[in-house]
Design an enzyme around this catalytic site. Structure first.
Site, PDB file in Angstrom:
ATOM      1  N   GLU A 282       0.890  -1.109   0.038  1.00 28.16           N
ATOM      2  CA  GLU A 282      -0.160   0.131  -0.227  1.00 28.16           C
ATOM      3  C   GLU A 282       0.832   1.392  -0.112  1.00 28.16           C
ATOM      4  OE1 GLU A 282      -4.000  -0.310   1.972  1.00 28.16           O
ATOM      5  OE2 GLU A 282      -3.005   0.960   3.380  1.00 28.16           O
ATOM      6  N   GLU A 285       2.462   1.684  -3.422  1.00 32.71           N
ATOM      7  CA  GLU A 285       1.126   2.255  -4.398  1.00 32.71           C
ATOM      8  C   GLU A 285       0.827   3.583  -4.168  1.00 32.71           C
ATOM      9  OE1 GLU A 285      -2.528   0.322  -3.560  1.00 32.71           O
ATOM     10  OE2 GLU A 285      -3.315   1.189  -5.203  1.00 32.71           O
ATOM     11  N   CYS A 302      -8.315  -1.906   4.076  1.00 27.74           N
ATOM     12  CA  CYS A 302      -8.206  -3.163   4.736  1.00 27.74           C
ATOM     13  C   CYS A 302      -9.394  -3.457   5.566  1.00 27.74           C
ATOM     14  CB  CYS A 302      -7.110  -3.008   5.857  1.00 27.74           C
ATOM     15  SG  CYS A 302      -6.927  -1.448   6.549  1.00 27.74           S
ATOM     16  N   SER A 322      -7.160   1.793  -2.337  1.00 26.78           N
ATOM     17  CA  SER A 322      -6.240   1.069  -2.550  1.00 26.78           C
ATOM     18  C   SER A 322      -6.371  -0.388  -3.132  1.00 26.78           C
ATOM     19  CB  SER A 322      -5.194   0.962  -1.205  1.00 26.78           C
ATOM     20  OG  SER A 322      -4.259   0.033  -1.421  1.00 26.78           O
ATOM     21  N   LYS A 361     -15.378  -9.413   7.754  1.00 21.83           N
ATOM     22  CA  LYS A 361     -14.322 -10.218   7.440  1.00 21.83           C
ATOM     23  C   LYS A 361     -14.894 -11.646   6.883  1.00 21.83           C
ATOM     24  CE  LYS A 361     -10.434  -8.044   8.047  1.00 21.83           C
ATOM     25  NZ  LYS A 361      -9.801  -7.506   6.988  1.00 21.83           N
ATOM     26  N   GLU A 364     -15.974 -10.903   3.659  1.00 15.48           N
ATOM     27  CA  GLU A 364     -14.798 -10.725   2.810  1.00 15.48           C
ATOM     28  C   GLU A 364     -14.188 -12.200   2.065  1.00 15.48           C
ATOM     29  OE1 GLU A 364     -11.238  -7.837   3.360  1.00 15.48           O
ATOM     30  OE2 GLU A 364     -10.481  -9.863   4.204  1.00 15.48           O
ATOM     31  N   GLU A 369     -12.972 -12.786  -5.619  1.00 18.12           N
ATOM     32  CA  GLU A 369     -11.568 -12.316  -5.959  1.00 18.12           C
ATOM     33  C   GLU A 369     -10.513 -12.900  -5.018  1.00 18.12           C
ATOM     34  OE1 GLU A 369     -14.921 -10.478  -6.147  1.00 18.12           O
ATOM     35  OE2 GLU A 369     -13.881  -9.028  -4.821  1.00 18.12           O
ATOM     36  N   CYS A 507     -10.396  -1.611  14.374  1.00 20.73           N
ATOM     37  CA  CYS A 507     -10.714  -3.140  14.457  1.00 20.73           C
ATOM     38  C   CYS A 507     -10.950  -3.678  16.214  1.00 20.73           C
ATOM     39  CB  CYS A 507      -9.527  -4.069  13.981  1.00 20.73           C
ATOM     40  SG  CYS A 507      -9.323  -3.489  12.317  1.00 20.73           S
TER      41      CYS A 507
END
Ligand code: SF4
Ligand code: SF4
Ligand code: SF4
Ligand code: FES
Ligand code: FES
Lengths: 589, 166
Positions: A282, A285, A302, A322, A361, A364, A369, A507
């Site tokens: 990241e 990037e 994230c 990102s 999560k 996710e 992907e 989190c």
């Protein structure tokens, strides 16, 4: 100061509290817990449930302790016959409309309603059962709703509307038909809901809970042909202790690793490692976007609740996200490629488990992907709460366990990886690495106080990258995220880099953390993670030796072809239930 | 809130026109939500607030769809499920009962082969008993979507009234 203090008595005990205090809080300050269901210390007053009624001398009617402000000379009685009868009456009515199957309920032994029953010794109410016979709604990978357990306290409605700014849940109907549900009673994922799980954290009963995946893990552990490997997110180690009666913010890394080994995981790895990997990708990037005119500001990716929010509510902003996968996603990919190769394991024989503070999560991990060749990189996601369940199943007393270390080589994480778990942490970790990669010089001071902060709110800072100034913003809670997006879209702010975490405090305050998580505990956990970072010799992601090795042996360099293939992902606007763009075109004021 | 991105609408152009018109009549003012919903419901053939209409309205007014659903389910005059195109409201207050509105109900039930509260299979008719609606002078009477049909004291007159509805 003393003129702002109010003097009253509660059950004849003198109390002194600041003006503006509510009776329930005044009582709490001297150790009296007034029964309540809808009251929540972090939320505005609802006064729905009427469990908290108390008698005040001179008042004809009982008053709600959660909504009534104290006054000078007030005399409060919390345990008279009148109060008892009223509270038991309310409790019995709630129970009559409650599907009581505690033994099969996710909140058994951790339930506000059950606690009240125990306290009032109401085991078998005298009233007939008029509860609805609906089935629990299991219609998404993250959250189950069981309307037969709902006590209509409205806490979930508040958190979803006031903290997250989403408003996916609301009161519907009236009187006996009153329900708390989504618009038109649709499955959660088909509404504006982003599966953040904050509602599961505030629900006093078993009406909103995470989807339980502990049995999946147990099956895998019992299968001798599988390699069952676990990764643990940074924020779990400062929250898990709560569930075992330890101090808020207690750091239990070593004991937790022991517990995971005793549960039977073949390898116990640290998501802090892949948090460091995330920073490498990241951070690179970001520098690449700045140098080569990429889409700015770049926003972190994230937090899966946040990614859901972007895909559902701001698809026009997706190019700003990102492309780096979340640490969970990166870890899964590394595990089933690099590590599998190293160990000579067939990726299909690996069961990749992660312990996360988060219900989103779970969703996710099901994204197509995040997998390849017919397997997912993460097979099962457990919340912190589910890990506590597994530990209890083993019969372990977390407090008394000895300490162990994470396994190598995916078990080394830096302090930068650790603070991924709290708001501002990803920003700080990225800045530590970006600064040194960009300037080639050593950072004089590792702490970026300007981006550190509290639960809620938005922080802005300008960071000096050796002559180039970098405007950044940090926000937690989706209502704040919406405001940051507004500032960017309106051109009011010219940030280059933004960190957003969907949950209040990041989190450490995630929707999968132990029940009872509130803002005070969030603050303690944030402190604990910064202390952990400070105590570590290794505090920069790019100096993590295992990170260096994985680039030497496998990825070559950040943003390499292979890194793009395994460590980066794509996002897409999410189908909404209705698209009225053609109709709305030109009709808006 | 942004426009929705993908399709899946059964929103007809007529409904769009209806919502647009009603919203304009209420000065695009979300605080007039109950009035807006009542007017929309009047204009929908089956007299309810269909799901896509609620979603469209939420975007027109920039309010949450949950707020609309909350209001629709809260008030008993608003419906989230289709009702009959013609709800035959028969008064069951004392003056009409004296003028034998019970027979009127029986006649309607027999002619339409319908119980009170049920809807015909084609969604056209429903019989409901309601309190006085001020048509005592022409009772026994039926009110349908706001229009009163009085002196329904024979089967012929009842049939006549039903024929006028379509
Ligand atoms: S919500 Fe609480 S009281 Fe209700 S069944 Fe579950 S544990 Fe028991
Ligand atoms: S998961 Fe989050 S967005 Fe969804 S209803 Fe709960 S609080 Fe709201
Ligand atoms: S689902 Fe839980 S938090 Fe929401 S109203 Fe019902 S009991 Fe309260
Ligand atoms: S706690 Fe006071 S009314 Fe619910
Ligand atoms: S009593 Fe029947 S209309 Fe008035």
């Amino acid at each position: 100061m003393s003129e702002n203090m109010i003097h009253l008595t509660i059950n004849h005990m003198p109390v002194e509290v600041p003006a503006g205090t509510r009776i329930i809080e005044a009582a709490h300050s001297i150790g009296i817990d007034i029964p309540h269901l809808c009251y929540h210390p972090d939320q505005s007053i609802k006064a729905h449930c009427r469990m908290c009624m108390v008698e005040v001398t001179g008042q004809r009617k009982l008053l709600a302790a959660c909504s009534t402000l104290v006054w000078e000379g007030m005399e409060v009685i919390t345990d008279s016959k009148r109060v008892y009868d009223a509270q038991v009456g309310v409790l019995d009515l709630i129970l009559a409309d409650h599907h009581q199957d505690c033994l099969a309920c996710a909140r058994n032994n951790n339930c506000d309603l059950q606690n009240l029953c125990r306290r009032f010794n109401r085991l078998k109410p005298d009233l007939p059962d008029v509860s609805s016979k609906e089935r629990p709604r299991l219609d998404n990978p993250s959250i189950v709703r069981d309307p037969t357990k709902c006590v209509k306290c409205g806490r979930c409605v508040k958190v979803c509307t006031e903290v997250q700014g989403i408003g996916a849940l609301s009161f519907t109907g009236r009187s006996a038909a009153c329900k708390v549900t989504t618009a038109f009673d649709l499955p959660m994922n088909e509404t504006d809901c982003v599966l953040c799980g904050q509602c599961t954290l505030v629900c006093p009963v078993g009406a909103l809970t995470e989807v339980d995946h502990t049995s999946h893990v147990r099956h895998a552990l019992h299968d001798p042909t599988k390699h069952v490997v676990v990764q643990v997110a940074p924020s779990v180690r400062v929250a898990l202790g709560d569930d075992f009666g330890m101090e808020p913010g207690a750091l239990v890394t070593g004991k937790m690793v022991t517990a995971l080994k005793m549960i039977g995981f073949e390898k116990v790895f640290d998501t802090n490692f892949s948090a460091d990997l995330t920073i490498m990708e990241e951070g690179s990037e970001l520098l690449d976007r700045i140098k080569n005119g990429g889409c700015l500001p770049m926003i972190t990716s994230c937090s899966p609740g946040w990614v859901n929010f972007m895909e559902k509510h701001h698809p026009e902003m997706i190019p700003h996200l990102s492309t780096a996968k979340s640490p969970q996603g990166m870890f899964g990919a590394v595990l089933k490629t690099y590590y599998a190769q190293r160990m000579g394991w067939d990726p299909k024989d690996i069961v990749s488990v992660s312990v996360m503070p988060c219900t989103a999560k779970k969703f996710e991990a099901t994204r197509p992907e995040l997998g390849r060749n017919g397997y997912q990189d993460v097979d099962v996601v457990l919340t912190t709460r589910e890990l506590a369940k597994l530990i209890r199943y083993e019969g372990l007393d977390l407090k008394r366990l000895p300490e162990s270390e994470f396994d190598a080589p995916l078990g080394t994480g830096s302090g930068a990886g650790a603070i991924f778990g709290n708001t501002g942490g990803v920003m700080e970790a990225a800045l530590r690495t970006a600064y040194e990669l960009y300037t080639g010089k050593e950072l004089p001071r590792l702490e970026f106080e300007a981006v550190r902060g509290e639960v809620g709110g938005i922080r802005e800072a300008t960071i000096d990258l050796g002559g180039t100034s970098l405007k950044v913003a940090v926000a937690n809670g989706l209502k704040n995220a919406e405001e940051v997006i507004r500032r960017v879209e309106s051109g009011e702010a010219d940030y280059l880099f933004i960190e957003i975490m969907a949950c209040p405090g990041g989190c450490i305050g995630g929707g999968g953390q132990p029940i009872g998580t509130n803002n005070a505990k969030r603050q303690a956990r944030i402190k604990a993670l910064y202390a952990l970072d400070k105590s570590l010799p290794l505090r920069k992601s790019h100096e993590n030796p295992d990170i260096k090795t994985i680039y030497e042996e496998f990825f070559d360099h950040p943003l390499s072809h292979k890194a793009h293939e395994l460590l980066h992902t794509t996002y897409a606007a999410r189908p909404k239930r209705y698209d009225f763009t053609p109709y709305l075109h030109g009709t808006q004021k | 809130m942004k426009p929705f991105v993908q399709k899946l609408d059964e929103l007809t152009p007529e409904m769009v026109a209806l919502v647009d018109r009603v919203v304009e009549e209420h000065q695009n003012d979300p605080t007039q939500l109950v009035g807006i919903l009542l007017d929309i419901q009047d204009g929908v053939e089956r007299h309810y607030i269909p799901e896509p209409v609620a979603y469209y309205l939420s975007q027109r007014l920039s309010i949450r769809v949950t707020q609309i659903y909350d209001v629709v389910t809260f008030y008993s005059m608003l419906y989230d499920k289709p009702r009959a195109k013609y709800t035959l409201e028969v008064c069951n207050s004392a003056p009409c009962r004296v003028k034998d509105s019970d027979t009127l109900v029986e006649t309607l039930k027999r002619l339409l082969n319908l119980e009170v509260g049920e809807v015909t299979y084609d969604g056209r008719f429903c019989i409901e008993k309601v309190p006085c609606f001020g048509a005592c002078d022409v009772s026994p009477a039926v009110r349908v979507n706001g229009a009163v049909y009085g002196h329904l004291d024979s089967e012929e007159r009842v049939l006549d009234m039903l024929r006028q509805l379509d």
